[in-house]
Design an enzyme around this catalytic site. Structure first.
Site, short mmCIF file in Angstrom:
data_model
loop_
_atom_site.label_atom_id
_atom_site.label_comp_id
_atom_site.label_asym_id
_atom_site.label_seq_id
_atom_site.Cartn_x
_atom_site.Cartn_y
_atom_site.Cartn_z
CD GLU B 139 11.01 -9.00 -1.48
OE1 GLU B 139 10.87 -10.06 -2.07
OE2 GLU B 139 10.47 -7.94 -1.86
CE LYS B 215 13.00 2.54 -2.33
NZ LYS B 215 12.24 3.40 -1.39
#
Lengths: 440, 440
Positions: B139, B215
């Site tokens: 996360e 990402k």
């Protein structure tokens, strides 16, 4: 394999759906038409085994072949061919509560969008879910398609939450946004929203802030690890806002929203208030919803998205279905019921001191301002900014103030005195100004 | 009880932390100082058993008593007193990759913020995690404190995602926001950001868009159920933006942001582009990050929050710790590796046709506009709006165009021809204009 990893070989999960309205019908269509998408992430197939709804004959856009029909929704809880009950009936008591109670008692998982039931009976139902080793899931109960419950309960699980704020009722937000844009009065916008299907025929649950307060009650329970305690929420709706207030608020740099706020140890508040235009929540318009979590160590996180409607709400139900299929079964409010603090043990009163917006309708004549400011001075309320709109000697004009921070009780005392002044022609209007969260 | 319900009686989870920099140090402090908060939601205690960092002597604000120290971080993977390895070293290869590989092979859960490693080696590592029945959690790798991974992988699990968009690099967003506000050139703002600690001494990973592309690679893998394929991302950074472009963009109703966009079957794109001011993403300033998911049936959901820093990133690590403690162990990219589509099987090319912003530096003399528009016409590129700033006969002025939708290759062909015109004094600057997502 860890127990919650999808096991493609497992038998289909059998779903009973009570209520085939806007959301329940869409959930059934999604399961029927997009079973492959769901199975790919859930690792299991879903099969609807039984449904119940008001009318048996409507064409709901999915194949009813092989799906049983029961007239009494509560019967779904008693069936052996149901693993998960999807409760889409609504209402805090009645059949919905009966169905959910019995489903949990008989060891079935429950997915519900019923915030009223959870706000009123959440602690008892959470206890039942725990005792019977099943999940009571309700992502769809709050903020529609925004994964607000999961984000708070799991995504920010390691934080100490200092504030939850939210725009949680799309009907109210639609009405306020439209009043601001068009200057139409509340009653007209409400009537039109009812025609468009954005508001119910009986609008009280929405426009009096009750529905949003149900949601805030549940968010506060998760955020602060406490029992949901609806009767401890201070609630005011949007009926008293006049179209003129939007224009004055704008001149002062604010927008008017129905915002819920909850902080640890304080009464949660659902209130119509002013937000600085620079904040994220102030920009949430129309039927969008938003939640803001202020927490340590994360800081501020804001989630926005569609707060209602078949697509958004069914997305939340599907997410709960996948969680259950993957055996991700959280405690209802994030921790065991026995570990929840008492949600009723909060400070009574109107929340922390805030600045206030005050609108007074006064006679435009010399001395009025002195009369009013002297009352404020007696009560030690200082004024941050002031607007007087137009000039109309001897006629009624609006005098708008933004105060510095003051407690609501002290302000109300002062406003009662001000209302009794002969130059004041109508009951003062006052709304809190919320201190900014995340800019956006 | 379902297996993932916290069992308060269970033994503490033993955590080994590799890297005690800004994030790793904060994770250790949070576990040390706020163990009760964590245990309340995790149902288990966490105990740091071993750490590794560059310098052994620094005071890091937590009690090292009872915690072992190893000089070689990779040794943490080999220890028997570690259940979870928190990898905070960084770098796509080297010690980080060695540590994570061995940790998974020896049956330890891994929590990492290492997007470079996941973007390059994610498929292999996910396979290792699966084979060894452990979690590979990340996360913290994407959008800092925003629960972006969990929201996408679980919160929107039942959706078909049609687009992921994101402002995923706080350094770039800080630089762009400041160039816009102050008119300073890129080099000066970068130098200052380096002084303030917002940019690295070697800024290329950030300002060339590589970090953000890592990402985006991972988000695309989860969103579309495909293997992460970093070499399939089209990347351009922010070095070529001039301060003047912000002002022109503003006049046309846009802001300039480094935005990642991924759609099913297409090459993901990380590019400096223009966003309509009315969109949510356009309003994300400074070091904030944001992700927008467009999906069916939910619609559009936007999450914003702090994208970097010790608090935000450690919040994400803590959330992974709690998930592991509660036995919520997802497949790394949301489904088994064997079920992931091939992420390299995407269409090459520059993405869908979009409108473009084009800035030309031209001699201010009659006929220039005709010369330029005739080239555009030959290539069938039509102009939506145009600005010419100021008048300076025979001197160089900026001519700014917003085109209608056009493919990037056709545009580039036209711009090459335009650059060769005698009236054009510098290489044209072109940036795509992204079509709006959620308004805000």
């Amino acid at each position: 394999m860890p127990s919650d990893k999808p096991q493609k070989s497992a038998a289909p999960l059998r779903v009973g759906i009570a209520g085939l309205g806007v959301v329940g019908g869409e959930v059934a269509r999604q399961i029927s038409h997009h079973g492959d998408t769901l199975a790919a992430v859930a690792g299991r197939d879903f099969r609807i085994t039984v449904v119940s709804a008001r009318s048996r004959d409507a064409d709901r856009g999915f194949d009813m072949a092989g799906i049983d029909w029961v007239d009494n929704a509560a019967e779904i809880a008693e069936r052996d061919d149901v693993d998960i009950v999807v409760e889409m009936i609504g209402g805090e008591e009645g059949v919905a509560l009966e169905l959910v109670t019995r489903a949990l008692e008989t060891g079935k998982h429950v997915i519900t969008a019923n915030k009223a039931m959870l706000a009123h009976h959440g602690t008892r139902l959470a206890g039942l879910a725990e005792a019977n080793n099943v999940g009571l899931m309700f992502e769809a109960a709050i903020a529609g398609g925004i994964p607000a419950v999961k984000s708070l309960r799991e995504g920010l699980a390691g934080n100490r939450v200092s504030r939850v704020s939210g725009i949680l009722n799309g009907t109210c937000n639609y009405i306020l946004t439209r009043m601001e844009k068009t200057g139409e009065p509340f009653d007209e916008v409400l009537a039109d929203a009812q025609k468009l299907g954005y508001a119910e025929a009986e609008p009280s649950l929405d426009v009096d802030g009750i529905d949003a307060a149900h949601k805030l009650t549940i968010l506060a329970a998760i955020a602060f690890g406490q029992t949901p305690q609806f009767d401890k929420v201070a609630i005011s709706g949007i009926r008293d806002v006049s179209a003129v207030d939007f224009a004055y608020a704008k001149q002062l740099g604010f927008r008017i929203k129905l915002v819920g706020t909850a902080e640890p140890g304080r009464m949660p508040r659902m209130q119509t208030c002013l937000l600085p235009m620079s904040t994220q929540l102030a920009k949430v318009d129309g039927v969008l919803n938003a939640v803001e979590f202020d927490a340590d160590p994360v800081g501020s996180v804001v989630l926005t998205g569609p707060g209602a409607g078949s697509g958004a709400t069914s997305s939340a139900v599907l997410s709960d279905l996948v969680d259950l299929a993957c055996d991700r079964i959280p405690f209802t409010f994030g921790r065991p019921v026995a570990a929840l603090a008492d949600g009723s043990a909060v400070e009574n009163g109107g929340g922390p001191d805030t600045p206030f917006y005050v609108r007074l309708m006064v006679v435009d004549k010399p001395g009025v301002l002195a009369d009013i400011t002297s009352v404020l001075q007696i009560h030690d309320i200082s004024v941050e900014s002031m607007l007087q709109q137009g000039r109309a000697p001897q006629d009624t004009v609006a005098l708008v103030l933004a105060t510095h921070e003051v407690g609501v009780e002290r302000l109300m005392t002062a406003l009662t005195e001000i209302e009794s002044l002969s130059c004041v022609m109508a009951a003062p209007v006052a709304m809190p100004i919320l201190v900014p969260g995340q800019e956006g």
